[in-house]
Write a protein that holds these residues in place. Structure first.
Motif, PDB file in Angstrom:
ATOM      1  N   LYS A 118       0.832  -1.207   0.000  1.00  9.11           N
ATOM      2  CA  LYS A 118       0.000   0.000   0.000  1.00  9.11           C
ATOM      3  C   LYS A 118       0.866   1.255   0.000  1.00  9.11           C
ATOM      4  CE  LYS A 118      -3.943  -1.965   2.547  1.00  9.11           C
ATOM      5  NZ  LYS A 118      -4.836  -1.799   3.734  1.00  9.11           N
ATOM      6  N   ASN A 119       0.223   2.368  -0.393  1.00 10.17           N
ATOM      7  CA  ASN A 119       0.839   3.675  -0.208  1.00 10.17           C
ATOM      8  C   ASN A 119      -0.109   4.559   0.600  1.00 10.17           C
ATOM      9  OD1 ASN A 119      -1.119   4.625  -1.984  1.00 10.17           O
ATOM     10  ND2 ASN A 119       0.301   5.057  -3.658  1.00 10.17           N
ATOM     11  N   ASN A 120       0.194   5.843   0.663  1.00  6.95           N
ATOM     12  CA  ASN A 120      -0.615   6.759   1.461  1.00  6.95           C
ATOM     13  C   ASN A 120      -1.702   7.464   0.646  1.00  6.95           C
ATOM     14  OD1 ASN A 120       0.928   6.246   3.809  1.00  6.95           O
ATOM     15  ND2 ASN A 120       2.496   7.706   3.125  1.00  6.95           N
ATOM     16  N   ASN A 121      -1.872   7.071  -0.615  1.00  5.36           N
ATOM     17  CA  ASN A 121      -2.806   7.768  -1.496  1.00  5.36           C
ATOM     18  C   ASN A 121      -3.867   6.850  -2.100  1.00  5.36           C
ATOM     19  OD1 ASN A 121      -1.761  10.521  -1.369  1.00  5.36           O
ATOM     20  ND2 ASN A 121       0.073   9.672  -2.339  1.00  5.36           N
ATOM     21  N   GLY A 122      -4.217   5.808  -1.374  1.00  5.13           N
ATOM     22  CA  GLY A 122      -5.340   4.966  -1.780  1.00  5.13           C
ATOM     23  C   GLY A 122      -5.019   3.871  -2.761  1.00  5.13           C
ATOM     24  N   MET A 123      -3.732   3.560  -2.965  1.00  4.20           N
ATOM     25  CA  MET A 123      -3.353   2.479  -3.884  1.00  4.20           C
ATOM     26  C   MET A 123      -3.024   1.230  -3.086  1.00  4.20           C
ATOM     27  SD  MET A 123      -0.402   2.492  -6.833  1.00  4.20           S
ATOM     28  CE  MET A 123      -0.197   1.119  -7.972  1.00  4.20           C
ATOM     29  N   GLU A 124      -3.570   0.106  -3.525  1.00  7.87           N
ATOM     30  CA  GLU A 124      -3.296  -1.189  -2.924  1.00  7.87           C
ATOM     31  C   GLU A 124      -2.983  -2.197  -4.018  1.00  7.87           C
ATOM     32  OE1 GLU A 124      -5.921  -3.765   0.082  1.00  7.87           O
ATOM     33  OE2 GLU A 124      -6.337  -4.208  -2.035  1.00  7.87           O
ATOM     34  N   VAL A 125      -1.902  -2.945  -3.862  1.00  2.00           N
ATOM     35  CA  VAL A 125      -1.534  -4.001  -4.803  1.00  2.00           C
ATOM     36  C   VAL A 125      -1.377  -5.300  -4.024  1.00  2.00           C
ATOM     37  CG1 VAL A 125       0.103  -4.799  -6.550  1.00  2.00           C
ATOM     38  CG2 VAL A 125      -0.343  -2.342  -6.286  1.00  2.00           C
ATOM     39  N   CYS A 126      -2.123  -6.322  -4.422  1.00  2.03           N
ATOM     40  CA  CYS A 126      -2.019  -7.633  -3.798  1.00  2.03           C
ATOM     41  C   CYS A 126      -1.320  -8.588  -4.765  1.00  2.03           C
ATOM     42  CB  CYS A 126      -3.396  -8.171  -3.431  1.00  2.03           C
ATOM     43  SG  CYS A 126      -4.267  -7.186  -2.206  1.00  2.03           S
ATOM     44  N   LEU A 127      -0.370  -9.344  -4.239  1.00  2.00           N
ATOM     45  CA  LEU A 127       0.424 -10.254  -5.060  1.00  2.00           C
ATOM     46  C   LEU A 127       0.525 -11.610  -4.382  1.00  2.00           C
ATOM     47  CD1 LEU A 127       2.320  -7.321  -4.714  1.00  2.00           C
ATOM     48  CD2 LEU A 127       3.046  -8.236  -6.927  1.00  2.00           C
ATOM     49  N   THR A 128       0.803 -12.631  -5.174  1.00  2.00           N
ATOM     50  CA  THR A 128       1.126 -13.937  -4.636  1.00  2.00           C
ATOM     51  C   THR A 128       2.467 -14.382  -5.218  1.00  2.00           C
ATOM     52  OG1 THR A 128       0.492 -16.280  -4.505  1.00  2.00           O
ATOM     53  CG2 THR A 128      -0.235 -15.080  -6.454  1.00  2.00           C
ATOM     54  N   ASN A 129       3.219 -15.129  -4.416  1.00  3.29           N
ATOM     55  CA  ASN A 129       4.504 -15.634  -4.915  1.00  3.29           C
ATOM     56  C   ASN A 129       4.338 -16.832  -5.837  1.00  3.29           C
ATOM     57  OD1 ASN A 129       3.715 -16.866  -2.360  1.00  3.29           O
ATOM     58  ND2 ASN A 129       5.693 -17.899  -2.322  1.00  3.29           N
ATOM     59  N   TYR A 130       3.100 -17.303  -6.030  1.00 10.08           N
ATOM     60  CA  TYR A 130       2.858 -18.318  -7.054  1.00 10.08           C
ATOM     61  C   TYR A 130       2.881 -17.620  -8.419  1.00 10.08           C
ATOM     62  CZ  TYR A 130       0.726 -21.905  -9.926  1.00 10.08           C
ATOM     63  OH  TYR A 130       0.487 -22.826 -10.919  1.00 10.08           O
ATOM     64  N   GLY A 131       3.958 -17.783  -9.147  1.00  2.00           N
ATOM     65  CA  GLY A 131       4.127 -17.111 -10.429  1.00  2.00           C
ATOM     66  C   GLY A 131       4.519 -15.656 -10.310  1.00  2.00           C
ATOM     67  N   GLY A 132       4.810 -15.179  -9.071  1.00  2.00           N
ATOM     68  CA  GLY A 132       5.168 -13.774  -8.881  1.00  2.00           C
ATOM     69  C   GLY A 132       4.091 -12.860  -9.429  1.00  2.00           C
ATOM     70  N   ARG A 133       2.826 -13.117  -9.058  1.00  2.00           N
ATOM     71  CA  ARG A 133       1.670 -12.517  -9.728  1.00  2.00           C
ATOM     72  C   ARG A 133       1.076 -11.321  -9.000  1.00  2.00           C
ATOM     73  NH1 ARG A 133      -1.235 -16.402 -13.238  1.00  2.00           N
ATOM     74  NH2 ARG A 133       0.046 -18.269 -13.382  1.00  2.00           N
ATOM     75  N   VAL A 134       0.603 -10.362  -9.816  1.00  2.00           N
ATOM     76  CA  VAL A 134      -0.290  -9.319  -9.331  1.00  2.00           C
ATOM     77  C   VAL A 134      -1.704  -9.892  -9.358  1.00  2.00           C
ATOM     78  CG1 VAL A 134      -1.239  -7.018  -9.752  1.00  2.00           C
ATOM     79  CG2 VAL A 134       1.190  -7.461 -10.176  1.00  2.00           C
ATOM     80  N   VAL A 135      -2.352  -9.951  -8.201  1.00  2.00           N
ATOM     81  CA  VAL A 135      -3.694 -10.528  -8.096  1.00  2.00           C
ATOM     82  C   VAL A 135      -4.763  -9.437  -8.175  1.00  2.00           C
ATOM     83  CG1 VAL A 135      -5.236 -11.913  -6.654  1.00  2.00           C
ATOM     84  CG2 VAL A 135      -2.795 -12.443  -6.730  1.00  2.00           C
ATOM     85  N   SER A 136      -4.506  -8.326  -7.525  1.00  2.75           N
ATOM     86  CA  SER A 136      -5.424  -7.187  -7.607  1.00  2.75           C
ATOM     87  C   SER A 136      -4.618  -5.901  -7.532  1.00  2.75           C
ATOM     88  CB  SER A 136      -6.471  -7.227  -6.491  1.00  2.75           C
ATOM     89  OG  SER A 136      -5.871  -7.016  -5.225  1.00  2.75           O
ATOM     90  N   LEU A 137      -5.192  -4.843  -8.098  1.00  2.00           N
ATOM     91  CA  LEU A 137      -4.538  -3.532  -8.079  1.00  2.00           C
ATOM     92  C   LEU A 137      -5.637  -2.478  -7.971  1.00  2.00           C
ATOM     93  CD1 LEU A 137      -1.645  -2.428 -10.487  1.00  2.00           C
ATOM     94  CD2 LEU A 137      -3.270  -0.837  -9.462  1.00  2.00           C
ATOM     95  N   CYS A 138      -5.749  -1.879  -6.802  1.00  2.00           N
ATOM     96  CA  CYS A 138      -6.802  -0.900  -6.545  1.00  2.00           C
ATOM     97  C   CYS A 138      -6.252   0.517  -6.556  1.00  2.00           C
ATOM     98  CB  CYS A 138      -7.457  -1.163  -5.191  1.00  2.00           C
ATOM     99  SG  CYS A 138      -8.806  -2.339  -5.243  1.00  2.00           S
ATOM    100  N   VAL A 139      -6.913   1.380  -7.297  1.00  2.00           N
ATOM    101  CA  VAL A 139      -6.595   2.807  -7.306  1.00  2.00           C
ATOM    102  C   VAL A 139      -7.905   3.591  -7.253  1.00  2.00           C
ATOM    103  CG1 VAL A 139      -4.390   2.636  -8.528  1.00  2.00           C
ATOM    104  CG2 VAL A 139      -6.521   2.799  -9.835  1.00  2.00           C
ATOM    105  N   PRO A 140      -7.884   4.831  -6.776  1.00  2.00           N
ATOM    106  CA  PRO A 140      -9.122   5.618  -6.725  1.00  2.00           C
ATOM    107  C   PRO A 140      -9.566   6.049  -8.123  1.00  2.00           C
ATOM    108  CG  PRO A 140      -7.430   6.491  -5.232  1.00  2.00           C
ATOM    109  CD  PRO A 140      -6.752   5.524  -6.138  1.00  2.00           C
ATOM    110  N   ASP A 141     -10.904   6.034  -8.344  1.00  2.00           N
ATOM    111  CA  ASP A 141     -11.432   6.571  -9.587  1.00  2.00           C
ATOM    112  C   ASP A 141     -11.719   8.065  -9.411  1.00  2.00           C
ATOM    113  OD1 ASP A 141     -13.811   6.816  -8.166  1.00  2.00           O
ATOM    114  OD2 ASP A 141     -14.927   5.376  -9.370  1.00  2.00           O
ATOM    115  N   LYS A 142     -12.401   8.685 -10.373  1.00  2.00           N
ATOM    116  CA  LYS A 142     -12.615  10.129 -10.335  1.00  2.00           C
ATOM    117  C   LYS A 142     -13.511  10.577  -9.183  1.00  2.00           C
ATOM    118  CE  LYS A 142     -16.279   9.771 -13.840  1.00  2.00           C
ATOM    119  NZ  LYS A 142     -16.649  10.129 -15.242  1.00  2.00           N
ATOM    120  N   GLU A 143     -14.232   9.620  -8.581  1.00  2.00           N
ATOM    121  CA  GLU A 143     -15.061   9.922  -7.423  1.00  2.00           C
ATOM    122  C   GLU A 143     -14.370   9.547  -6.117  1.00  2.00           C
ATOM    123  OE1 GLU A 143     -17.729  11.567  -7.969  1.00  2.00           O
ATOM    124  OE2 GLU A 143     -17.733  11.295 -10.157  1.00  2.00           O
ATOM    125  N   GLY A 144     -13.143   9.044  -6.238  1.00  2.00           N
ATOM    126  CA  GLY A 144     -12.401   8.616  -5.060  1.00  2.00           C
ATOM    127  C   GLY A 144     -12.677   7.193  -4.643  1.00  2.00           C
TER     128      GLY A 144
END
Length: 397
Positions: free
Chosen positions: A54-80
């Protein structure tokens, strides 16, 4: 990039030696709605887990070490509103089940991303036969026995970064050399996911790593995503034959549906099946020769490509030091397999931006094909492979 079922094959069922998951163990769900317990297991004798950055501006990235994968990537939209902008599954069982739910979703691909013609390479004057997994070719290092279906070691992690490490033995899927590689994912406070791939070898070999995240910025991956606006900073591309192997030509994009130098909605050109490249691929699955790569060096401070959703206002900008960018528009999606949160993804729901050496570069380099010399994939002992890929997110209101 295309033909997921074909390249993964059916042998992957043997990977499903999954230990029981977390049982009664409970954990808070991630912003993207994932349950970490659904990833907490042992696979092929190695611990698998979900790692949240995570960072301090609403971004979250979830990963798994199976395949070194990005599982989800959340960022704010225009409404937050937090919006998950990548496709995938919400449990490790589906990722590992290459028989029933084959996928390269979000993976760190190696040791050679994209296709190699006739499943063979020449290194040091010697021909090496590789694992065939895509027609008569090799795709993504061998598919279900490639790195995207190996458990990486978690070398280090913090609240905002993780480094995955893998050691691939000499002869793996036919490739020469023992390779030690890392994939480092760093979430920055400017809502950037910064990815660095590194590798070394004890014997000359070929290396070409990338991330294979499928992006849909619209906030609803149950619907086609071709209304998104795409930009590609490239004057030329490498045409492919009907089996997705580059012909060796480097062609100008001018006057073709491959011209994204002026941003436009993907749907404006993806339906032009009178153009052989779109007809053959049923969409885009091609390598563009990036203008950001000049004089043998890539400028990863200049935008190589971008994707924008008028619906959410989310803008994705892509930066890389690599000479090529494979852009894939989910042409083999629409299988009806329930994915993350039970959603069934339709065809053309997403876009991949795979920064890399040009497809089939080992063949073209050996043949001394004109224009391909900038895409040299060969790595020798004492050298370090370095590839940089950046996904930067912002909002346009």
């Amino acid at each position: 990039m295309g033909n997921i079922k074909n390249y993964l094959g059916i042998a992957g069922g043997c990977l499903l030696a999954l230990a029981s998951c977390a049982g009664n163990k409970t954990a808070s769900r991630t912003v993207s709605g994932l349950d970490p317990a659904a990833f907490d297991t042992t696979l092929n004798g190695k611990k698998v887990e979900l790692i949240t950055l995570k960072n301090n501006n609403g971004m979250e990235v979830c990963l798994t070490n199976y395949g070194g994968r990005v599982v989800s990537l959340c960022v704010p939209d225009k409404e937050g509103k937090p919006t998950d902008v990548v496709l995938g599954y919400d449990n490790i069982r589906q990722y590992a089940d290459t028989l029933n739910s084959p996928s390269d979703y979000g993976s760190s691909v190696g040791r050679y991303a994209n296709r190699i013609k006739n499943a063979q390479i020449t290194v040091g004057g010697k021909v090496y036969k590789l694992r065939v997994n895509d027609n008569e070719n090799t795709l993504h290092g061998g598919g279900n026995t490639g790195w995207l279906h190996q458990v990486y070691d978690v070398q280090s992690k913090t609240d905002s970064s993780v480094t995955f490490a893998i050691t691939a033995p000499d002869g793996e899927n036919g490739f020469p050399g023992t390779v030690k590689a890392t994939a480092t994912y760093l979430v920055k406070n400017n809502n950037t996911l910064d990815i660095t791939f590194k590798a070394t070898t004890d014997k000359e070999t070929v290396i070409n790593m990338t991330n294979h995240s499928y992006f849909n910025l619209n906030g609803d991956p149950s619907k086609v995503g071709t209304d998104e606006v795409m930009y590609i900073n490239a004057d030329k591309f490498t045409p492919s034959d009907a089996k997705y192997i580059p012909t060796g030509e480097i062609r100008d994009v001018t006057g073709t549906p491959m011209d994204f130098r002026k941003p436009h909605a993907i749907q404006e050109t993806i339906t032009d099946t009178t153009f052989d490249q779109i007809h053959n691929a049923t969409g885009y699955d091609h390598n563009w020769c990036l203008n950001t790569f000049k004089n043998g060096k890539g400028d990863d401070t200049q935008v190589a490509a971008s994707l924008f959703s008028p619906k959410t206002g989310i803008l994705l900008e892509v930066f890389t030091n690599e000479p090529g960018l494979q852009v894939y528009t989910g042409n083999f999606q629409g299988t009806g397999i329930p994915c993350k949160h039970g959603i069934k993804y339709p065809k053309h729901v997403s876009v991949c931006f795979e920064s890399q050496k040009y497809p089939d570069s080992p063949t073209k380099i050996v043949q001394k094909t004109k224009g391909w010399e900038i895409s040299n994939p060969y790595l020798k002992p004492g050298q370090t492979y370095y590839s940089h890929l950046v996904y930067k997110f912002s909002v346009k209101k």
